[in-house]
Design an enzyme around this catalytic site. Structure first.
Site, PDB file in Angstrom:
ATOM      1  N   ASP A  20       0.829  -1.219   0.000  1.00 46.22           N
ATOM      2  CA  ASP A  20       0.000   0.000   0.000  1.00 46.22           C
ATOM      3  C   ASP A  20       0.858   1.261   0.000  1.00 46.22           C
ATOM      4  OD1 ASP A  20      -2.371   1.360  -0.036  1.00 46.22           O
ATOM      5  OD2 ASP A  20      -2.751   1.192   2.116  1.00 46.22           O
ATOM      6  N   HIS A  37       2.927   3.444  -8.803  1.00 43.17           N
ATOM      7  CA  HIS A  37       2.671   2.033  -9.151  1.00 43.17           C
ATOM      8  C   HIS A  37       3.867   1.453  -9.907  1.00 43.17           C
ATOM      9  CE1 HIS A  37      -1.309   2.471  -7.668  1.00 43.17           C
ATOM     10  NE2 HIS A  37      -1.785   3.189  -8.663  1.00 43.17           N
ATOM     11  N   ASN A  68     -10.696  -2.372  -5.914  1.00 44.95           N
ATOM     12  CA  ASN A  68      -9.890  -1.479  -6.759  1.00 44.95           C
ATOM     13  C   ASN A  68     -10.500  -1.269  -8.152  1.00 44.95           C
ATOM     14  OD1 ASN A  68      -6.717  -2.652  -5.378  1.00 44.95           O
ATOM     15  ND2 ASN A  68      -7.921  -0.854  -4.799  1.00 44.95           N
ATOM     16  N   SER A 196      -8.541  -4.740   4.589  1.00 37.96           N
ATOM     17  CA  SER A 196      -9.072  -4.418   3.256  1.00 37.96           C
ATOM     18  C   SER A 196      -9.455  -5.668   2.456  1.00 37.96           C
ATOM     19  CB  SER A 196      -8.069  -3.560   2.476  1.00 37.96           C
ATOM     20  OG  SER A 196      -7.786  -2.364   3.169  1.00 37.96           O
TER      21      SER A 196
HETATM   22  C1  IPE Z   1      -5.506  -2.707  -0.574  1.00 39.73           C
HETATM   23  O1  IPE Z   1      -5.104  -1.387  -0.681  1.00 39.73           O
HETATM   24  C2  IPE Z   1      -5.416  -3.381  -1.917  1.00 39.73           C
HETATM   25  C3  IPE Z   1      -4.072  -3.549  -2.456  1.00 39.73           C
HETATM   26  C4  IPE Z   1      -2.947  -3.246  -1.858  1.00 39.73           C
HETATM   27  C5  IPE Z   1      -4.017  -4.123  -3.769  1.00 39.73           C
HETATM   28  P1  IPE Z   1      -6.169  -0.213  -0.883  1.00 39.73           P
HETATM   29  O2  IPE Z   1      -5.397   1.055  -0.895  1.00 39.73           O
HETATM   30  O3  IPE Z   1      -7.010  -0.499  -2.069  1.00 39.73           O
HETATM   31  O4  IPE Z   1      -7.067  -0.354   0.413  1.00 39.73           O
HETATM   32  P2  IPE Z   1      -7.884   0.735   1.236  1.00 39.73           P
HETATM   33  O5  IPE Z   1      -8.691   1.499   0.239  1.00 39.73           O
HETATM   34  O6  IPE Z   1      -6.870   1.590   1.916  1.00 39.73           O
HETATM   35  O7  IPE Z   1      -8.691  -0.071   2.174  1.00 39.73           O
HETATM   36  C1  IPE Z   2      -1.344   0.312  -3.507  1.00 40.05           C
HETATM   37  O1  IPE Z   2      -1.147   1.692  -3.502  1.00 40.05           O
HETATM   38  C2  IPE Z   2      -1.561  -0.236  -4.898  1.00 40.05           C
HETATM   39  C3  IPE Z   2      -2.935  -0.676  -5.182  1.00 40.05           C
HETATM   40  C4  IPE Z   2      -3.911  -0.667  -4.332  1.00 40.05           C
HETATM   41  C5  IPE Z   2      -3.214  -1.137  -6.521  1.00 40.05           C
HETATM   42  P1  IPE Z   2      -2.360   2.706  -3.542  1.00 40.05           P
HETATM   43  O2  IPE Z   2      -2.701   2.981  -4.972  1.00 40.05           O
HETATM   44  O3  IPE Z   2      -3.481   2.214  -2.710  1.00 40.05           O
HETATM   45  O4  IPE Z   2      -1.712   4.007  -2.906  1.00 40.05           O
HETATM   46  P2  IPE Z   2      -2.360   4.941  -1.808  1.00 40.05           P
HETATM   47  O5  IPE Z   2      -2.808   4.077  -0.690  1.00 40.05           O
HETATM   48  O6  IPE Z   2      -3.499   5.651  -2.483  1.00 40.05           O
HETATM   49  O7  IPE Z   2      -1.257   5.863  -1.415  1.00 40.05           O
HETATM   50 MG    MG Z   3      -3.971   2.409  -0.753  1.00 38.17          MG
END
Ligand code: IPE
Ligand code: IPE
Ligand code: MG
Length: 243
Positions: A20, A37, A68, A196
């Site tokens: 994350d 990413h 997502n 999550s």
């Molecule tokens: C969890 O992260 C999913 C992945 C790392 C793929 P998210 O960023 O989507 O989760 P929330 O929104 O903080 O719960």
């Molecule tokens: C994790 O990073 C990657 C995925 C969930 C695909 P995020 O895209 O959730 O990054 P933040 O949490 O918004 O910083």
């Molecule tokens: Mg995230």
């Protein structure tokens, strides 16, 4: 740096990582989220090869959740493109490190090209024995349990299974990765303290470690520190441990 104490035999069999903070990492630098990413994808390789070197049996990486899919279409498209690129380019690293690749999730929702590359990698690495890398893609823990229940119900309807035979082992056998060991350790980056929708069945007794670094800046040393934290925990499984 915290050193891993391999002597106490506490290298976990199954580690699951919630990668994350990619968006925040990029935003902090004034960049678009997608750049986070891309850098995050490089960290995947470092942590995967290190896990295999440490003798971890299974590493499950949360790469894309069922939730997502509701991100902006542009970001979803970018992530699917990045996944395709990763799957296309990763095979030599998997082979060099004797790593088997698998995936869990509702994979039928992935773009066709990504699915084809996933199948290719799965087949090409099926005989590898150092570690299994399981990618959670279009994965939701509730979806997984629902899908397992549906499969069990179909077997009951077909007369192959009596409802009285349904127990935890039977449900486990219908999950996306049947027979995989329970998760010992869940690591989440970016300081968040929630699951999550990740592996609710498999991680019921996992140790949970939340670490501050954002995923693109997460290092092998940070990974070792999380393992050190795991090793310092007392896993009781509901029992009383006499001193
Ligand atoms: C969890 O992260 C999913 C992945 C790392 C793929 P998210 O960023 O989507 O989760 P929330 O929104 O903080 O719960
Ligand atoms: C994790 O990073 C990657 C995925 C969930 C695909 P995020 O895209 O959730 O990054 P933040 O949490 O918004 O910083
Ligand atoms: Mg995230």
């Amino acid at each position: 740096m915290i050193h891993i104490n391999a002597d106490i035999g506490e290298i976990p069999r199954h580690i699951a990582v919630i990668m994350d903070g990619n968006g925040r990492w990029a935003k902090k630098r004034g960049w678009v989220r997608t750049r986070g990413h891309r850098t995050g994808a490089d960290v995947v390789r470092a942590i995967t090869t290190e896990s295999a070197a440490l003798g971890i049996e299974r590493l499950t990486l949360y790469a894309f959740s069922s939730e997502n899919w509701s991100r902006p279409e542009r970001e979803v498209r970018f992530l699917m493109g990045l996944l395709t690129e990763y799957l296309d380019g990763e095979l030599p690293t998997l082979q060099d490190n004797n790593i088997r690749m698998e995936a869990i999730g509702r994979l039928d929702r992935l773009p066709e090209q990504a699915r084809a590359l996933l199948d290719r990698n799965r087949e090409a690495t099926a005989g590898n024995t150092a570690m299994t890398l399981s990618l959670a893609l279009s994965y939701g823990g509730r979806d997984e349990i629902v899908d397992a229940c549906r499969a069990l119900a179909q077997r009951v309807a077909a007369g192959e299974l009596d409802p009285s035979e349904i127990d935890a082992a039977a449900l486990d056998a219908h999950l996306y990765a049947p027979g995989s060991p329970d998760v010992d350790l869940v690591v989440r980056t970016a300081g968040e303290q929630r699951l999550s929708n990740f592996l609710p069945w498999e991680a019921v007794y996992a140790e949970y470690v939340s670490v501050a670094p954002l995923w693109p800046e997460f290092t092998v040393a940070d990974f070792h520190a999380a393992l050190g934290e795991y090793q310092s925990r007392d896993r009781r499984f509901g029992r009383v441990i006499e001193p």
